[in-house]
Structure formats: C-alpha cells, structure tokens
Design a protein around this motif. Structure first.
Motif: not given
Length: 416
Positions: A261-266
C-alpha cells in the motif's frame, strides 16, 4: 482533419449561427512522448460561416523518434456571460507519423545493455525460482503465474499474480452481467497443464500452457504464458489467449498484481488526465501524467454512488508505481490499459454504496491487454463489436522492471 503530407489542417465550424473566426482562437502543439516540442497559432483571417470548413497551413516540426501527436485547441476569442476570453472550448488530437513512432522509453528496452552475470534457475516441487543480479522471480507450476518478485531482497508482490478477466459491472453492464456470471467470470482462476524451462543466451524463459475457468465449468480461456527473466534484471511477460466457443465476450483480459500500500505514487504515459476506455476517451489526450492512489479513489467516489468499474487509463506505454524508494514499472511492448485502486473488483462488485467500501490493504494494479467498452444496452444499443473483448486471439506484452530508486519522471509531467 490533418493532412500531414500536405501540411494542411481542416477546421469545421459546426455552430449553427456563429462565424468561427469571430468566436474562437485556434492554436496547436506538437507533443513528443508528452513533451511539447513545437507550437503555434492559426490565424483565421477570413470568415468561417456556420456549417462550413476552412483549410489552413500547419507545418510543425516533428521529431525523428518518439510518439508524436498534434494537439489543436480552440479557445474563446471574446468574453461571454460567465466565461472569460481564453476559456478552452475543446481540443482535437491527431497522431503524427515519423521514422520511429515508439515511445522512447519502449525503444530504449531494445538497446538496454546486457547485465553482468548469468540467470540461475531451479525447479523444486511446485515452484520454479529464477534469479539474476538483484532480481528474483518465483513461478507456481500449478497456475503458471508468479507468486513472488523481488529486487535486492525487497518483495514487490503481496499476493500471487492473477490472470484477470473480471471487472466490477457498470450500470451499463446490467444485462451482459448475467451472462458473465453464468460463465463464471467473477470466480474464475488459472490452472496450468504444463510448464517448461527454456534457457537462452542471457535469459531464462518459463513457458506455461494454462486455462482459465470457474469450478465445475469448462475452461473459458486457453492461455499460453511466457515469463522471461533477463540478466539485465527484467521480467518480460508474453500472454496469448483464445476464448472458448460458446462463451460470452469478456469484461477484460490481463493481469492483477497486489503491491504494498506504500506504493501509492503513480506516473504513466497514455491517455489522460481523466479515465479513458476504448469507446470513451475523446475528452483525453496523450501525455505523461502523475497522480496518487488516493486521488484515483476520490475520482471513483465523485463519479459513482454505486461502486463499479472506473478509472481505467487507455493506450498506455508505461506505468510506474512507487513509494519513493521501491518501484515497479510496467512498459508495454504494445499499448495497454491499467487501473490502480485500493479496492478489489470483488469489493466494488458486492458493495452497494461508495461510503461502505473497505480498502484491501494493498495497492491493486490491473494491467490489461484488452478492456471492454463502457457503453452498452442498459438504455440504448448493445456494445458495438469493435468495443468488445471477443473473437480472435487476445494478448498482453509487457516488461516489468522492479527498482529501488524513484522512477517517477521529474519534469514535464502533468498532474491529474
């Protein structure tokens, strides 16, 4: 309409009572891989009466390489009640030809230097482990799909990769949904019949023959998957599938990944800044865009009281998800679409109101080789054949690049 060979742009005035030359100002830009490389204004000196057309000279500089588009924008010439001069009335986008029309990030993969060291592979029980410098991938021989993917011992996947053919039905899917559910698309899973390891120079490929079906039903799809790990630290994905006779058209075809969930930058290159589908993208244009999972969730809540499929980005060349340290980039060897969400499609399907949605605890990334259109027979004609996921062979061709540095482009990006 644009004739690139002649350098002529045709502008149509569809207004009923207004001369376009007095109403609008027209400008153009050439964008290459999302970056503006040339621009200019079009001077409508002669009258353009209602329901007539005018041809004007437009000869922009087009780069030799890169994905290029001509963006023509119409703005209000004079202030109107409630609207200032310069207000954007609309735009049109035209693809441009050049010597190498691939996005340069895609083209770079063909010239990426060979890594150091070899690719190691081991088969033990129901798992195949493939490793090279920094990259590890584990494939389950029962499903033919990866269960783990890590870079320098940092795991990217929180759950095994899934073959994905279901989407949360839209209001427009209310009729076809019954056919989808009878076919078991909402509960289908993958099963591998065979897996083979093929060693190549500088790479190891795992070939899997698979099917996709629901329990107690015949297979809906036959799939051939090839997962190739190269010594450069890439995982290449090649999927080919064919729908079985007698099954309805599919909601989608692709992969689903559960990331931290920490991978939230797109960040992505494709149609944006809003959502886009094969039959719903005229409000979008090609460019490099950045957003976050939270902003995409807000888009869902703004648009749909009843949760349903939304937020897809079509005609993409790459998408990157990152937490500023750990990142995963999917580069398309042919254009693909994607969704990113904190919710699973199962949660979107079973929940009646948006305020009742529960996040799954992961960042859900769907990478689609095909996505059905949105318009259908809920209050009009059924989905047109060219917008269905049906008929011949389906495919998905990607390269997955896990990294331990932030790969989000630092400039020229546009915020959704």
């Amino acid at each position: 309409e644009y004739d690139q060979d002649e350098g002529l742009l045709t502008i149509h005035n569809d207004l009923d009572h207004t001369d376009l030359s007095q109403y609008a100002r027209v400008s153009w830009e050439v964008r290459c891989d999302g970056v503006v490389v040339d621009r200019g204004d079009i001077d409508l000196t002669d009258p353009v009466p209602p329901h007539t057309s005018v041809m004007v000279r437009c000869e922009p500089r087009i780069p030799h390489a890169g994905k290029c588009h001509l963006l023509v924008t119409h703005r209000l010439a004079r202030p109107e009640p409630l609207l200032p001069a310069g207000h954007v009335l609309g735009f049109d986008e035209v693809p441009l030809r050049n010597a190498d029309g691939r996005h340069r990030r895609v083209a770079e993969l063909a010239h990426r230097p060979t890594g150091r060291g070899s690719v190691q592979v081991a088969r033990k029980g129901t798992r195949i482990d493939v490793a090279t410098a920094g990259l590890r991938c584990t494939i389950d021989t029962r499903t033919g799909l990866p269960t783990a993917l890590s870079v320098n011992d940092r795991e990217v996947l929180e759950r095994p990769v899934e073959l994905n053919i279901w989407r949360a039905p839209t209001d427009n899917d209310r009729h076809i949904r019954r056919q989808w559910e009878r076919a078991g698309y909402d509960r289908a899973g993958a099963q591998a019949y065979s897996t083979r390891i093929i060693r190549r120079r500088g790479a190891v490929a795992v070939h899997a023959e698979m099917s996709v079906s629901a329990t107690a039903l015949q297979p809906a799809l036959r799939v051939r998957a090839v997962w190739t790990v190269t010594e450069s630290g890439e995982l290449a994905v090649n999927l080919r599938a064919r729908k079985s006779e007698g099954f309805p058209c599919l909601p989608r075809f692709g992969l689903r990944l559960f990331l931290p969930s920490s991978m939230h930058q797109v960040a992505y290159y494709g149609l944006g800044p809003g959502e886009s589908y094969v039959d719903k993208h005229r409000s979008c244009r090609h460019g490099e865009f950045t957003t976050t999972v939270a902003e995409l969730a807000a888009e869902l809540h703004r648009g749909c009281i009843r949760p349903q499929e939304s937020g897809s980005r079509a005609d993409c060349d790459y998408v990157t998800l990152s937490d500023g340290d750990l990142g995963l980039t999917a580069v398309g060897l042919r254009p693909f679409s994607f969704n990113v969400s904190a919710y699973t499609q199962e949660e979107l399907t079973r929940t009646a109101h948006d305020v009742e949605l529960a996040e799954c605890g992961s960042t859900v990334l769907c990478l689609d080789g095909a996505m059905a259109g949105i318009g259908s027979a809920s209050c009009g004609p059924e989905l047109r054949p060219e917008y269905r996921v049906d008929g011949g062979a389906l495919g998905l061709d990607l390269v997955l690049l896990p990294t331990l540095f932030s790969p989000v482009p630092a400039q020229h990006n546009e915020v959704n």
